[in-house]
Scaffold this motif. Sequence first.
Motif, short mmCIF file in Angstrom:
data_model
loop_
_atom_site.label_atom_id
_atom_site.label_comp_id
_atom_site.label_asym_id
_atom_site.label_seq_id
_atom_site.Cartn_x
_atom_site.Cartn_y
_atom_site.Cartn_z
N MET A 1 -20.26 2.11 -2.48
CA MET A 1 -19.05 1.81 -1.72
C MET A 1 -18.55 0.39 -1.93
SD MET A 1 -18.16 1.82 2.35
CE MET A 1 -18.90 3.36 2.67
N VAL A 2 -17.23 0.27 -2.07
CA VAL A 2 -16.54 -1.01 -2.15
C VAL A 2 -15.64 -1.08 -0.93
CG1 VAL A 2 -14.89 -2.40 -3.44
CG2 VAL A 2 -16.54 -0.99 -4.66
N GLN A 3 -15.75 -2.14 -0.15
CA GLN A 3 -14.91 -2.29 1.03
C GLN A 3 -13.79 -3.28 0.73
OE1 GLN A 3 -17.41 -3.29 4.36
NE2 GLN A 3 -18.06 -1.18 4.61
N ILE A 4 -12.56 -2.86 1.06
CA ILE A 4 -11.38 -3.71 0.85
C ILE A 4 -10.49 -3.64 2.07
CG2 ILE A 4 -11.37 -3.59 -1.67
CD1 ILE A 4 -9.43 -1.32 -1.49
N PHE A 5 -9.62 -4.63 2.20
CA PHE A 5 -8.66 -4.63 3.29
C PHE A 5 -7.54 -3.66 2.99
CE2 PHE A 5 -10.38 -9.00 3.78
CZ PHE A 5 -10.86 -8.86 5.07
N GLY A 6 -7.14 -2.89 4.02
CA GLY A 6 -6.02 -1.96 3.88
C GLY A 6 -4.70 -2.66 4.20
N TRP B 1 -1.83 -0.49 -3.14
CA TRP B 1 -2.16 -1.80 -3.68
C TRP B 1 -1.08 -2.81 -3.29
CZ3 TRP B 1 -6.81 -2.75 -5.41
CH2 TRP B 1 -7.05 -3.97 -6.04
N PRO B 2 -1.48 -4.00 -2.80
CA PRO B 2 -0.48 -4.95 -2.28
C PRO B 2 0.39 -5.62 -3.35
CG PRO B 2 -2.68 -5.87 -2.14
CD PRO B 2 -2.84 -4.46 -2.60
N TYR B 3 -0.12 -5.79 -4.55
CA TYR B 3 0.64 -6.49 -5.59
C TYR B 3 0.85 -5.56 -6.77
CZ TYR B 3 -1.08 -10.35 -2.80
OH TYR B 3 -1.40 -11.17 -1.76
N SER C 1 -4.05 -4.49 -14.30
CA SER C 1 -3.72 -3.60 -15.42
C SER C 1 -4.98 -3.17 -16.17
CB SER C 1 -2.72 -4.27 -16.35
OG SER C 1 -3.25 -5.47 -16.87
N MET C 2 -5.96 -4.05 -16.27
CA MET C 2 -7.22 -3.69 -16.91
C MET C 2 -7.97 -2.66 -16.06
SD MET C 2 -9.10 -4.05 -19.55
CE MET C 2 -8.61 -5.54 -20.35
N ALA C 3 -7.95 -2.82 -14.74
CA ALA C 3 -8.61 -1.86 -13.85
C ALA C 3 -7.96 -0.49 -13.96
CB ALA C 3 -8.58 -2.36 -12.41
N LYS C 4 -6.64 -0.44 -14.06
CA LYS C 4 -5.95 0.84 -14.21
C LYS C 4 -6.41 1.54 -15.48
CE LYS C 4 -1.63 -0.23 -11.81
NZ LYS C 4 -0.19 -0.44 -11.99
N ALA C 5 -6.49 0.81 -16.57
CA ALA C 5 -6.89 1.41 -17.84
C ALA C 5 -8.35 1.88 -17.79
CB ALA C 5 -6.70 0.40 -18.97
N ALA D 1 -10.36 -6.58 -9.71
CA ALA D 1 -8.93 -6.50 -9.38
C ALA D 1 -8.70 -6.78 -7.90
CB ALA D 1 -8.37 -5.13 -9.76
N ALA D 2 -9.61 -6.29 -7.04
CA ALA D 2 -9.50 -6.55 -5.60
C ALA D 2 -9.72 -8.03 -5.29
CB ALA D 2 -10.50 -5.69 -4.84
N ARG D 3 -10.63 -8.65 -6.01
CA ARG D 3 -10.83 -10.10 -5.82
C ARG D 3 -9.60 -10.88 -6.25
NH1 ARG D 3 -17.03 -10.36 -7.72
NH2 ARG D 3 -17.94 -10.06 -5.67
N GLU D 4 -8.98 -10.46 -7.35
CA GLU D 4 -7.76 -11.11 -7.82
C GLU D 4 -6.64 -10.98 -6.79
OE1 GLU D 4 -5.43 -11.12 -12.00
OE2 GLU D 4 -5.47 -9.19 -10.98
N ALA D 5 -6.55 -9.82 -6.13
CA ALA D 5 -5.52 -9.58 -5.12
C ALA D 5 -5.92 -10.13 -3.75
CB ALA D 5 -5.24 -8.09 -5.01
#
Length: 125
Positions: free
Chosen positions: A31-36, A59-61, A68-72, A94-98
């Motif tokens: 599990m990865v926890q992220i803010f909604g 996704w916020p941004y 884009s790398m995560a999408k691929a 990608a979550a850390r970047e956002a």
Amino acid sequence: MILKLNKMIDSNPSIFAYIAGMYEDHRSFQMVQIFGRKPGQIVGITSAYDAAKFLLEEWPYESGAKLSMAKAILLKCLEGGCSAAVARVAFVEAAREANIFVEVQARPAPTGKPQRWQKTASRRR
């Protein structure tokens, strides 16, 4: 090849949604926890499919190199081209970047004796 996928996904995100929805094997990972989107909301992502769905819908941004790398990579994972662990790492970066990644502290090691929850019968000697 990854650059072609990124351009294709960025130009038409519905292709990514279509491909992500075709696969029944969701490629589970830890599990990865992220803010909604809502304040104080924490979302738990447990598979490559869930991560791809979150990228598309919440996704916020809209831009970023790691996004884009995560999408691929998620697309490649859903196709069976890479492991779920690789997809998890790409999603976390990608979550850390956002700035939406929630660091989870590791559970401390147990100390002392384990507690007994059941009563034990008295023993006669």
